[in-house]
Enzyme design. Sequence first.
Site, PDB file in Angstrom:
ATOM      1  N   HIS A 173     -10.156   1.412   1.235  1.00 31.90           N
ATOM      2  CA  HIS A 173      -9.675   2.724   1.676  1.00 31.90           C
ATOM      3  C   HIS A 173     -10.838   3.680   1.918  1.00 31.90           C
ATOM      4  O   HIS A 173     -10.812   4.494   2.851  1.00 31.90           O
ATOM      5  CB  HIS A 173      -8.744   3.335   0.629  1.00 31.90           C
ATOM      6  CG  HIS A 173      -7.300   2.976   0.798  1.00 31.90           C
ATOM      7  ND1 HIS A 173      -6.593   3.232   1.960  1.00 31.90           N
ATOM      8  CD2 HIS A 173      -6.425   2.384  -0.052  1.00 31.90           C
ATOM      9  CE1 HIS A 173      -5.344   2.814   1.813  1.00 31.90           C
ATOM     10  NE2 HIS A 173      -5.212   2.295   0.608  1.00 31.90           N
ATOM     11  N   CYS A 228       0.842  -1.195   0.000  1.00 33.49           N
ATOM     12  CA  CYS A 228       0.000   0.000   0.000  1.00 33.49           C
ATOM     13  C   CYS A 228       0.876   1.243   0.000  1.00 33.49           C
ATOM     14  O   CYS A 228       1.859   1.311   0.747  1.00 33.49           O
ATOM     15  CB  CYS A 228      -0.913   0.005   1.222  1.00 33.49           C
ATOM     16  SG  CYS A 228      -1.975   1.450   1.365  1.00 33.49           S
ATOM     17  N   GLU A 245      -8.736  -0.611  -3.001  1.00 39.38           N
ATOM     18  CA  GLU A 245      -9.054   0.813  -3.084  1.00 39.38           C
ATOM     19  C   GLU A 245     -10.414   1.128  -2.464  1.00 39.38           C
ATOM     20  O   GLU A 245     -10.575   2.160  -1.808  1.00 39.38           O
ATOM     21  CB  GLU A 245      -8.999   1.284  -4.542  1.00 39.38           C
ATOM     22  CG  GLU A 245      -7.648   1.102  -5.205  1.00 39.38           C
ATOM     23  CD  GLU A 245      -6.497   1.701  -4.410  1.00 39.38           C
ATOM     24  OE1 GLU A 245      -6.693   2.718  -3.716  1.00 39.38           O
ATOM     25  OE2 GLU A 245      -5.384   1.145  -4.484  1.00 39.38           O
TER      26      GLU A 245
END
Length: 214
Positions: free
Chosen positions: A172, A126, A169
Amino acid sequence: MTPVSDHAPLAERVTELLAAGGPLPIVAAGHPVLRRPAEPYDGQLAPEVLTRFLAALRDTMHAAPGVGLAAPQVGVGLRIAVIEDPAPVPEEIAVVRGRVPQPFRVLVNPSYEPEGTDRASFFEGCLSVPGWQAVVTRPARVRLRGQDEHGRELDEVVAGWPARIVQHETDHLDGTLYLDRAELRSLSTNEAVAARWAQPTPEAAAEALGFELP
């Protein structure tokens, strides 16, 4: 540049970030924005600002380099992410991991759910946790829903490495880091992964580091 306040309106925050030019600064683990669910995108940015912000996200992703970047990773709590993967890996790895080139695309308000029961385990890293990787087990196929940057609906099944990028993603945007899902005994520096665990699958790492794979 003076740091933009965490409490500044989102449009103001984005405008200030763009004013600096160049790749945007990526925030690292420990920043609260990475642990808060992002705000659904509903036109908070003027069209011209949105276009510039998406271009800046792409430039930042390329410069890092990475294959995906979510708005919270540059300090903006909006449910927007970009992905792009040229898949520059040997064919043996590409086949095992289902890694195929992905063109640049924008995900707005994405969500996913598993499609089937197959799961896959691979090392993952990441940009907000620089220097480290760990094995994460994820659904091998997911159903992706959301919109693109033009407001067109997305509803598709994604498999292999692209599915992993979508999950990473989108996580996140929910305030989740890959470490929350990782087998922590596998946590390795990038150098260790390159030197010891570059095999297509993490079986050797599991045996040597003492963790189980599903």
